[in-house]
Design a protein around this motif. Structure first.
Motif, PDB file in Angstrom:
ATOM      1  N   PHE A   1       0.854  -1.191   0.000  1.00 19.03           N
ATOM      2  CA  PHE A   1       0.000   0.000   0.000  1.00 19.03           C
ATOM      3  C   PHE A   1       0.886   1.236   0.000  1.00 19.03           C
TER       4      PHE A   1
ATOM      5  N   ASN B   1       1.246   5.517  -0.141  1.00 26.15           N
ATOM      6  CA  ASN B   1       0.715   6.868   0.006  1.00 26.15           C
ATOM      7  C   ASN B   1       1.707   7.764  -0.725  1.00 26.15           C
TER       8      ASN B   1
ATOM      9  N   LYS C   1      -2.435  10.864  -2.744  1.00 16.68           N
ATOM     10  CA  LYS C   1      -3.106   9.731  -3.377  1.00 16.68           C
ATOM     11  C   LYS C   1      -2.665   8.431  -2.723  1.00 16.68           C
ATOM     12  N   VAL C   2      -3.416   7.361  -3.020  1.00 15.36           N
ATOM     13  CA  VAL C   2      -3.087   6.040  -2.493  1.00 15.36           C
ATOM     14  C   VAL C   2      -3.181   5.011  -3.617  1.00 15.36           C
ATOM     15  N   ALA C   3      -2.445   3.923  -3.427  1.00 15.16           N
ATOM     16  CA  ALA C   3      -2.516   2.794  -4.364  1.00 15.16           C
ATOM     17  C   ALA C   3      -2.208   1.515  -3.604  1.00 15.16           C
ATOM     18  N   LYS C   4      -3.036   0.510  -3.830  1.00  6.64           N
ATOM     19  CA  LYS C   4      -2.749  -0.819  -3.314  1.00  6.64           C
ATOM     20  C   LYS C   4      -2.336  -1.651  -4.512  1.00  6.64           C
TER      21      LYS C   4
ATOM     22  N   VAL D   1      -1.955  -2.580  -9.940  1.00  9.80           N
ATOM     23  CA  VAL D   1      -2.782  -1.775  -9.044  1.00  9.80           C
ATOM     24  C   VAL D   1      -4.137  -2.467  -8.882  1.00  9.80           C
TER      25      VAL D   1
ATOM     26  N   GLU E   1      -6.328  -1.369  -6.042  1.00  8.43           N
ATOM     27  CA  GLU E   1      -7.199  -0.393  -5.376  1.00  8.43           C
ATOM     28  C   GLU E   1      -6.514   0.957  -5.419  1.00  8.43           C
ATOM     29  N   GLY E   2      -7.306   2.015  -5.254  1.00  7.70           N
ATOM     30  CA  GLY E   2      -6.728   3.339  -5.124  1.00  7.70           C
ATOM     31  C   GLY E   2      -7.173   4.322  -6.196  1.00  7.70           C
ATOM     32  N   ASP E   3      -6.563   5.498  -6.147  1.00  4.47           N
ATOM     33  CA  ASP E   3      -6.950   6.622  -6.991  1.00  4.47           C
ATOM     34  C   ASP E   3      -6.833   6.343  -8.491  1.00  4.47           C
TER      35      ASP E   3
END
Length: 150
Positions: A58, A60, A68-71, A88, A90-92
């Motif tokens: 994960f 930030n 923003k975030v990304a999993k 990717v 999940e996330g923006d």
């Protein structure tokens, strides 16, 4: 590929050792926030182990002036080619793209060490721009990591 699918590839020369750079993205991405603090705020392991396929990371980060975030799942690792591919999940980015993957590949070409970023994506619709600013972001993070190891 449909007109919504795309791929951006960009390489940048680094002076750092290619083995060190690959090791950072494979085993120590959580340390990138120390090397590029204006861009990467944090990187945490959510599942699995650092440096293993299937692990969930994960992020930030700050992109285009926004938090923003990304999993991401580590989709593949190729030790011989010194590459790591992140998908990717999940996330923006998934607000704009149906799918998004990033591959970081480190190569030695004679005297030069090159870091090549490949962004593969499928846009949600025609109005979504290609992720050129995200490619610039990746290249800037690469230079920050290099400066940290200079």
């Amino acid at each position: 590929m449909s007109s919504l699918s795309g791929k951006l590839v960009s390489s940048i020369e680094i002076n750092s050792c290619s083995d060190v750079f690959h090791d950072i993205f494979r085993h120590r991405p959580h340390q990138i926030s120390e090397m590029s603090p204006t861009k990467i705020k944090a990187c945490d392991l959510h599942e699995g182990d650092w440096g293993t396929v299937g692990s969930v990371i994960f992020w930030n980060y700050t992109h285009d002036g926004k938090e923003k975030v990304a999993k991401e799942i580590i989709e593949s690792i190729d030790e011989e080619k010194k590459s790591v591919k992140f998908k990717v999940v999940e996330g923006d980015l998934l607000e704009l793209y149906k799918s998004f993957s990033l591959t970081c590949h480190v190569d030695t070409d004679g005297e030069k060490n090159l870091v090549t970023w490949t962004l593969e994506y499928e846009k949600l619709n025609e109005s979504v721009e290609d992720p050129h600013t995200l490619m610039e972001f990746c290249l800037h993070v690469t230079k920050d990591i290099e400066a940290h190891h200079a």
